[in-house]
Design a protein around this motif. Structure first.
Motif, short mmCIF file in Angstrom:
data_model
loop_
_atom_site.label_atom_id
_atom_site.label_comp_id
_atom_site.label_asym_id
_atom_site.label_seq_id
_atom_site.Cartn_x
_atom_site.Cartn_y
_atom_site.Cartn_z
N GLU A 180 0.82 -1.12 -0.09
CA GLU A 180 0.08 0.00 -0.10
C GLU A 180 1.00 1.26 -0.04
OE1 GLU A 180 -2.80 -0.08 2.95
OE2 GLU A 180 -4.14 -1.68 2.16
N ASP A 181 2.23 1.16 0.55
CA ASP A 181 2.82 2.34 0.76
C ASP A 181 3.55 2.67 -0.86
OD1 ASP A 181 2.51 3.25 3.24
OD2 ASP A 181 4.41 2.17 3.91
N GLY A 182 3.83 1.57 -1.37
CA GLY A 182 4.05 1.82 -2.97
C GLY A 182 3.04 2.21 -3.65
N LEU A 183 2.03 1.79 -3.42
CA LEU A 183 0.76 2.39 -4.12
C LEU A 183 0.70 3.94 -3.95
CD1 LEU A 183 -2.00 -0.10 -4.48
CD2 LEU A 183 -0.87 0.61 -6.41
N GLY A 424 -13.45 2.75 -2.68
CA GLY A 424 -12.96 2.06 -1.72
C GLY A 424 -11.69 2.06 -1.50
N LEU A 425 -10.85 1.56 -2.63
CA LEU A 425 -9.27 1.56 -2.50
C LEU A 425 -8.88 2.92 -2.34
CD1 LEU A 425 -6.76 -0.03 -3.13
CD2 LEU A 425 -6.80 0.31 -5.50
N LEU A 426 -9.13 4.09 -3.07
CA LEU A 426 -8.78 5.49 -2.70
C LEU A 426 -8.95 5.80 -1.05
CD1 LEU A 426 -9.84 7.45 -5.74
CD2 LEU A 426 -7.50 6.68 -5.12
N ARG A 427 -9.84 5.48 -0.54
CA ARG A 427 -10.36 5.62 0.75
C ARG A 427 -9.32 4.95 1.75
NH1 ARG A 427 -15.86 5.66 -0.69
NH2 ARG A 427 -15.95 3.35 -0.11
N ARG A 428 -9.09 3.63 1.14
CA ARG A 428 -8.01 2.73 2.08
C ARG A 428 -6.73 3.44 2.06
NH1 ARG A 428 -7.27 -3.62 0.49
NH2 ARG A 428 -5.60 -3.85 1.65
N LEU A 429 -6.30 3.92 0.68
CA LEU A 429 -4.92 4.40 0.71
C LEU A 429 -4.77 5.60 1.18
CD1 LEU A 429 -4.18 3.25 -3.19
CD2 LEU A 429 -3.48 2.05 -1.15
N ALA A 606 -0.77 -5.83 0.36
CA ALA A 606 -0.98 -4.97 1.60
C ALA A 606 -0.22 -5.41 2.80
CB ALA A 606 -2.55 -5.12 2.05
N ARG A 607 0.35 -6.51 2.89
CA ARG A 607 1.51 -6.77 3.81
C ARG A 607 2.37 -6.21 4.06
NH1 ARG A 607 4.79 -11.26 2.58
NH2 ARG A 607 4.81 -11.84 0.33
N SER A 608 3.17 -5.94 5.15
CA SER A 608 4.34 -5.18 5.44
C SER A 608 5.41 -6.09 4.83
CB SER A 608 4.36 -4.91 6.99
OG SER A 608 4.48 -5.96 7.63
N TYR A 609 6.66 -5.55 4.90
CA TYR A 609 7.72 -5.76 4.42
C TYR A 609 8.57 -6.50 5.12
CZ TYR A 609 12.72 -6.00 2.75
OH TYR A 609 13.99 -6.36 2.44
N ARG A 610 9.26 -7.63 5.06
CA ARG A 610 10.29 -8.08 5.99
C ARG A 610 11.21 -8.42 5.29
NH1 ARG A 610 6.07 -11.11 7.10
NH2 ARG A 610 7.17 -13.04 6.64
N PRO A 611 12.71 -8.40 5.50
CA PRO A 611 13.95 -8.63 4.89
C PRO A 611 13.94 -9.87 4.55
CG PRO A 611 14.47 -6.73 6.32
CD PRO A 611 13.15 -7.15 6.69
#
Length: 624
Positions: A180-183, A424-429, A606-611
């Motif tokens: 989501e941050d990338g979007l 809905g996607l815009l509100r979520r982002l 949508a999940r967060s990144y882990r190395p």
């Protein structure tokens, strides 16, 4: 100019991973069509694709430095260091010897003598990776303004890096995912330093060094804009700008291959062309070659608007005659601009669906045509950010708004995917909230001059925002579309000496005659025809041919009828209905976004990144 890629892993023997390292490097073939090289050691793999510009025979890479028969340092490098001759003279006086005439070896020897502080001595556009074999340390270095790109992706035991994301995505342990941050970053139309859209990937910030050791990664700035009092009067300021420009252009004309300028008939490119012609004539060379883009039937189709008051062609011709350049017009048709294979080439040059409409394919096609004649081109890019050339710099309402000043104007020109995405996607982002947070973050960085208030204080902020957030978008577009054709584009107005000087000139002096780029006009008063000196700012041209819109509509209709198109689940339902007014920017954005999802196999997560997700136990690449 070249492409670099590599892999550092302190937990495995990379001499066994040649095929992967070669695959990563191969993705950058367009950046370096002349030669390739790969250096492997137990924990380091460094790859290079070369576009030969200086010392065609001696500048091969990866380049190594040796002592007592042992390799002590290895460099893969892209770009140009324009003061390499002065640095070489200094290093020779300090006891260093050189095998080649290349600036690459100067960078390598500068590190050996001055250590990690050496980037501060370099004047140019560059990004490089330097492996210190004795210390088992990698340095990733990027030039001050971010002219040359460099991406990296931390892994559990090291790092992957490359000139472009595609090199990292070519590793079998990396998936093309966007969270989501990338979007949010993709939709924001601002380039946050360090952000790279793809999940887990980073970009080396301009003016920064990333150091990779067995203990992890750390980043430091070796350069940043500083606020200083400007004590020169107007006459001295104009003279200083002219002297700087003459020195900068002269330095950037150094090449062992054919060289040219990009000429639009505007103030910026015309000054670069005129100064190039003078410098070459002083050397007993020339005339300078110049190139411009135009469109079939543009004289018939062009209509003035609030953005472009005049077509380029008459001014281009006038400048070419005035400075006596060897000029060529590259004329493009609507079919050229709308061709799906050209859009695909632009997408794969940029790795991201960031669309500026028909200006992207026209720039790519212009560079491809120029490459048939020249290997290096000088451009007027960034003069607007340095001197204050955009119309919104002079609009009090826009300047006072608590956001990035270009947001409204630029989105009006290019459109935005935000117009197409499902509500809905815009509100979520929460893209608006994301933009505001990034804006506040940027403002907190602005260097302040004690006692500076009111409009002068605000304009310092505006220049900082443009130099660190907006300029990066344009430099990235120019680098990627040019290097996709094997053409090196140099940007004289990005010389850090000029940027530092102008950043501290008061706004009142920058607009002393009530016009945009007042100081640049004054510095070039004797160089150009009066008509060009007085011409109002006109951005990179865009076709007005209705045939382009018709072809675009055909392609969009076919996409709309494809039930399996990957972009459809992300779009609002109404725009795909029969009654929606399909504007050019909307269609261009959606077509590019769908091609990216399809061609790159991008997964929106949508999940967060882990190395630890990177280089895991298995998994083929989901990306390209």
């Amino acid at each position: 100019m070249c492409g670099i890629a590599g892999w550092i892993d302190f937990d495995r023997n990379l001499t066994r991973e040649r095929a992967i390292a070669e695959g990563m490097t191969r993705t950058l073939h367009s950046r370096g069509p002349d030669d390739s090289g790969l250096w492997l050691d137990s924990h380091a793999a460094l790859g290079h694709r070369r576009l030969s510009i200086i010392d065609l025979e001696g500048g091969r890479q990866p380049m190594t430095a040796e002592e007592n028969g042992q390799t002590v340092a290895v460099l893969v490098y892209t770009g140009e260091v324009y003061n390499f001759r002065e640095l070489k003279t200094e290093l020779v006086s300090l006891g260093h010897s050189f095998r080649t005439q290349s600036d690459t070896e100067v960078v390598l020897e500068a590190y050996r003598h001055w250590g990690p502080a050496f980037p501060e001595r370099l004047n140019g556009m560059f990004s490089f990776a330097l492996w210190d074999a004795r210390k088992q340390t990698l340095l990733l270095v990027r030039d001050r303004l971010g002219i040359k790109p460099l991406y990296y992706l931390p892994t559990p035991h090291g790092v992957l890096f490359g000139s472009e994301p595609k090199a990292i995505l070519a590793h079998p342990g990396v998936r093309a995912e966007v969270d989501e941050d990338g979007l949010r970053e993709l939709l924001a139309f601002t380039k946050t330093p360090g952000e790279a859209i793809f999940r887990g990937m980073r970009e080396v910030r301009p003016g920064h060094v990333v150091t990779v050791t067995r203990g992890g990664l750390r980043e430091r700035a070796y350069w940043k804009l500083e606020a200083r009092p400007h004590t020169d009067d107007l006459k001295t300021t104009v003279r200083t700008i002219r002297e700087l420009l003459e020195d900068i252009v002269s330095r950037q004309l150094i090449a062992d291959v054919p060289l040219c300028t990009l000429l639009s008939g505007g103030l910026d490119s015309s000054i670069i062309t005129a100064l190039s012609q003078r410098a070459l004539a002083a050397q007993g060379a020339g005339p300078v070659r110049s190139f411009a883009v135009d469109f079939v039937n543009n004289a018939r189709d062009f209509t003035p608007d609030e953005v472009r008051a005049t077509p380029d062609a008459p001014f281009v011709q006038e400048v070419a005659v005035h400075v006596q350049s060897h000029h060529t017009n590259i004329v493009l048709s609507a079919g050229d601009l709308a061709a799906p294979h050209v859009r695909a080439a632009v997408l794969h040059a940029r790795d991201l669906p960031i669309s500026m409409g028909d200006m992207d394919p026209s720039m790519y096609l212009l560079f491809r045509a120029i490459r048939q004649h020249s290997t290096v081109a000088l451009s007027g890019e960034s003069a607007d950010e340095v001197f204050g050339g955009y119309s919104w710099f002079h609009d009090p309402q826009t300047i006072a708004a608590p956001t990035f000043p270009w947001q409204t104007a630029a989105l009006h020109l290019f459109g935005s995917l935000q117009d197409a995405l499902a509500p809905g996607l815009l509100r979520r982002l929460g893209v608006k909230e994301y933009i505001r947070a990034r804006y506040d973050e940027a403002l907190a960085e602005v260097p302040r001059l004690e006692g500076e208030t009111g409009l002068e204080r605000r304009m310092r902020e505006v220049f900082y925002l443009h130099l660190t957030r907006f300029l990066q978008i344009l430099l990235d577009r120019k680098d990627r579309t040019s290097m996709a054709t094997g053409l090196e584009v140099r940007v004289p107005f990005c010389d850090h000496r000029l940027v530092e000087y102008l950043f501290n000139v008061p706004w009142a002096m920058k607009t002393f005659d009530g016009r945009e780029k007042s100081l640049l006009r004054a510095a070039a008063a004797d160089l150009l025809p009066k008509s060009v000196l007085e011409r109002r700012k006109s951005p990179y041209p865009s076709t007005k041919d209705p045939e382009y819109t018709r072809l675009l509509h055909q392609q969009f209709t076919r996409l709309r009828e494809r039930t399996g198109a990957p972009v459809r689940p992300l779009l609002a339902q109404e725009p795909l209905g029969k009654e929606f007014p399909w504007t050019r920017p909307y269609m261009e954005q959606v077509l590019m976004f769908n091609a990216w999802l399809e061609d790159y196999g991008v997964k929106v997560e949508a999940r967060s990144y882990r190395p630890s997700d990177v280089l895991g136990l298995s998994g083929a690449m989901t990306g390209m």
